[in-house]
Design an enzyme around this catalytic site. Sequence first.
Site, PDB file in Angstrom:
ATOM      1  N   ARG A  11      -9.621   0.611   9.335  1.00 55.47           N
ATOM      2  CA  ARG A  11      -9.118  -0.735   9.598  1.00 55.47           C
ATOM      3  C   ARG A  11     -10.110  -1.565  10.387  1.00 55.47           C
ATOM      4  O   ARG A  11      -9.839  -2.723  10.675  1.00 55.47           O
ATOM      5  CB  ARG A  11      -7.857  -0.595  10.421  1.00 55.47           C
ATOM      6  CG  ARG A  11      -6.619  -1.109   9.719  1.00 55.47           C
ATOM      7  CD  ARG A  11      -5.503  -0.811  10.665  1.00 55.47           C
ATOM      8  NE  ARG A  11      -4.309  -1.496  10.392  1.00 55.47           N
ATOM      9  CZ  ARG A  11      -3.281  -0.972   9.728  1.00 55.47           C
ATOM     10  NH1 ARG A  11      -3.396   0.202   9.169  1.00 55.47           N
ATOM     11  NH2 ARG A  11      -2.172  -1.648   9.606  1.00 55.47           N
TER      12      ARG A  11
ATOM     13  N   ARG B  86      11.444  -1.477  10.903  1.00 52.44           N
ATOM     14  CA  ARG B  86      10.375  -1.235  11.873  1.00 52.44           C
ATOM     15  C   ARG B  86      10.359  -2.323  12.942  1.00 52.44           C
ATOM     16  O   ARG B  86      10.553  -3.483  12.639  1.00 52.44           O
ATOM     17  CB  ARG B  86       9.016  -1.195  11.148  1.00 52.44           C
ATOM     18  CG  ARG B  86       8.699   0.157  10.587  1.00 52.44           C
ATOM     19  CD  ARG B  86       7.510   0.174   9.666  1.00 52.44           C
ATOM     20  NE  ARG B  86       6.319  -0.544  10.112  1.00 52.44           N
ATOM     21  CZ  ARG B  86       5.176  -0.530   9.437  1.00 52.44           C
ATOM     22  NH1 ARG B  86       5.071   0.186   8.323  1.00 52.44           N
ATOM     23  NH2 ARG B  86       4.144  -1.199   9.875  1.00 52.44           N
TER      24      ARG B  86
ATOM     25  N   ARG C 233       0.064  -9.610  13.072  1.00 53.80           N
ATOM     26  CA  ARG C 233      -0.618  -8.530  12.325  1.00 53.80           C
ATOM     27  C   ARG C 233      -1.515  -9.107  11.219  1.00 53.80           C
ATOM     28  O   ARG C 233      -2.570  -8.561  10.911  1.00 53.80           O
ATOM     29  CB  ARG C 233       0.415  -7.562  11.735  1.00 53.80           C
ATOM     30  CG  ARG C 233       1.022  -6.653  12.803  1.00 53.80           C
ATOM     31  CD  ARG C 233       2.327  -6.038  12.349  1.00 53.80           C
ATOM     32  NE  ARG C 233       2.164  -5.154  11.222  1.00 53.80           N
ATOM     33  CZ  ARG C 233       3.159  -4.782  10.423  1.00 53.80           C
ATOM     34  NH1 ARG C 233       4.375  -5.226  10.624  1.00 53.80           N
ATOM     35  NH2 ARG C 233       2.930  -3.958   9.431  1.00 53.80           N
TER      36      ARG C 233
ATOM     37  N   ARG D  93      12.161  -5.246   4.471  1.00 51.84           N
ATOM     38  CA  ARG D  93      11.691  -3.859   4.345  1.00 51.84           C
ATOM     39  C   ARG D  93      12.593  -2.903   5.120  1.00 51.84           C
ATOM     40  O   ARG D  93      13.009  -3.175   6.242  1.00 51.84           O
ATOM     41  CB  ARG D  93      10.270  -3.727   4.870  1.00 51.84           C
ATOM     42  CG  ARG D  93       9.858  -2.251   4.944  1.00 51.84           C
ATOM     43  CD  ARG D  93       8.405  -2.040   4.955  1.00 51.84           C
ATOM     44  NE  ARG D  93       7.750  -2.567   6.141  1.00 51.84           N
ATOM     45  CZ  ARG D  93       6.445  -2.477   6.341  1.00 51.84           C
ATOM     46  NH1 ARG D  93       5.680  -1.911   5.435  1.00 51.84           N
ATOM     47  NH2 ARG D  93       5.915  -2.983   7.426  1.00 51.84           N
TER      48      ARG D  93
ATOM     49  N   LYS E 149       0.839  -1.202   0.000  1.00 48.27           N
ATOM     50  CA  LYS E 149       0.000   0.000   0.000  1.00 48.27           C
ATOM     51  C   LYS E 149       0.877   1.257   0.000  1.00 48.27           C
ATOM     52  O   LYS E 149       0.692   2.157  -0.813  1.00 48.27           O
ATOM     53  CB  LYS E 149      -0.933   0.012   1.228  1.00 48.27           C
ATOM     54  CG  LYS E 149      -1.842  -1.202   1.314  1.00 48.27           C
ATOM     55  CD  LYS E 149      -2.752  -1.171   2.529  1.00 48.27           C
ATOM     56  CE  LYS E 149      -2.071  -1.224   3.884  1.00 48.27           C
ATOM     57  NZ  LYS E 149      -1.352  -2.477   4.180  1.00 48.27           N
TER      58      LYS E 149
END
Length: 219
Positions: A88, A156, A167, A123, A13
């Site tokens: 969400r 992160r 998650r 990431r 996203k």
Amino acid sequence: MRIILLGPPGAGKGTQARFICNAFSIPQISTGDMLRAAMKAGTPLGRQVKEVVDGGALVSDEIIVALVRERIIEPDCRGGFLFDGFPRTIPQAEALQSAGLPVDAVVEISVPDAEIIKRMSGRRIHPGSGRVYHVDFNPPATPGLDDETGEPLIQREDDAEDRVRYRLDVYRQQTQPLITFYRNLAEHTELRCLTVAGLGTVEAIQSKLASALAIESPS
Ligand code: AP5
């Protein structure tokens, strides 16, 4: 133009939001980036949400709705906005409905879990801007440094594999029901619900999104 990008953590996203925002001249509103900025600055909000965000659970609807309400009245949102990571939950979507700002398109990027785990471990992000990289699939020009500022990239806290799996569970339980919520809404409004398969190169996904939204792909 008001757009919602939906999809599991790591679907891409944040990676894809930028070109869509440029095409429509609208700001990207990422509640995740807003929360991380507050955490980095050590504001009362940042301190309040840190444990929840780092652990991979959802911040309360009350906090998120207040944050978004304040953001969407800023002048740059007059021509619309792209939500990345909001809503969400069903209560967040209902709060958006009651704000009287109808959304034009909900775009779901769907990606299988195994691919998501691979993506998250590589990431890297630029904390100042939220720019997203991947060590193999979307590397910066100089390893470890942001392309625009040359500042160091970070990993992160919530990208550890156990937290990513958690998650994904949270996504399935609390966020995925929004797809049915918006499909039902689209049946009696102008809203368009689009689904794009998020497997393939960043450029390939970009062109699929561009054709779904009838905009030009930069790649
Ligand atoms: P948030 O920051 O919104 O995280 P998320 O939704 O879990 O999404 P991500 O940012 O992890 O993934 P993405 O889909 O943007 O993927 P990306 O483009 O980075 O939220 C974080 C936390 O904040 C939440 O857990 C919660 O605690 C809280 N929060 C935020 N909003 C909230 C809300 N509304 N309500 C309650 N709590 C909220 O891509 C991932 C990686 O893959 C990158 O390395 C990228 O380079 C790479 N990649 C992208 N596309 C491809 C491709 N096609 N091929 C290969 N690699 C790719």
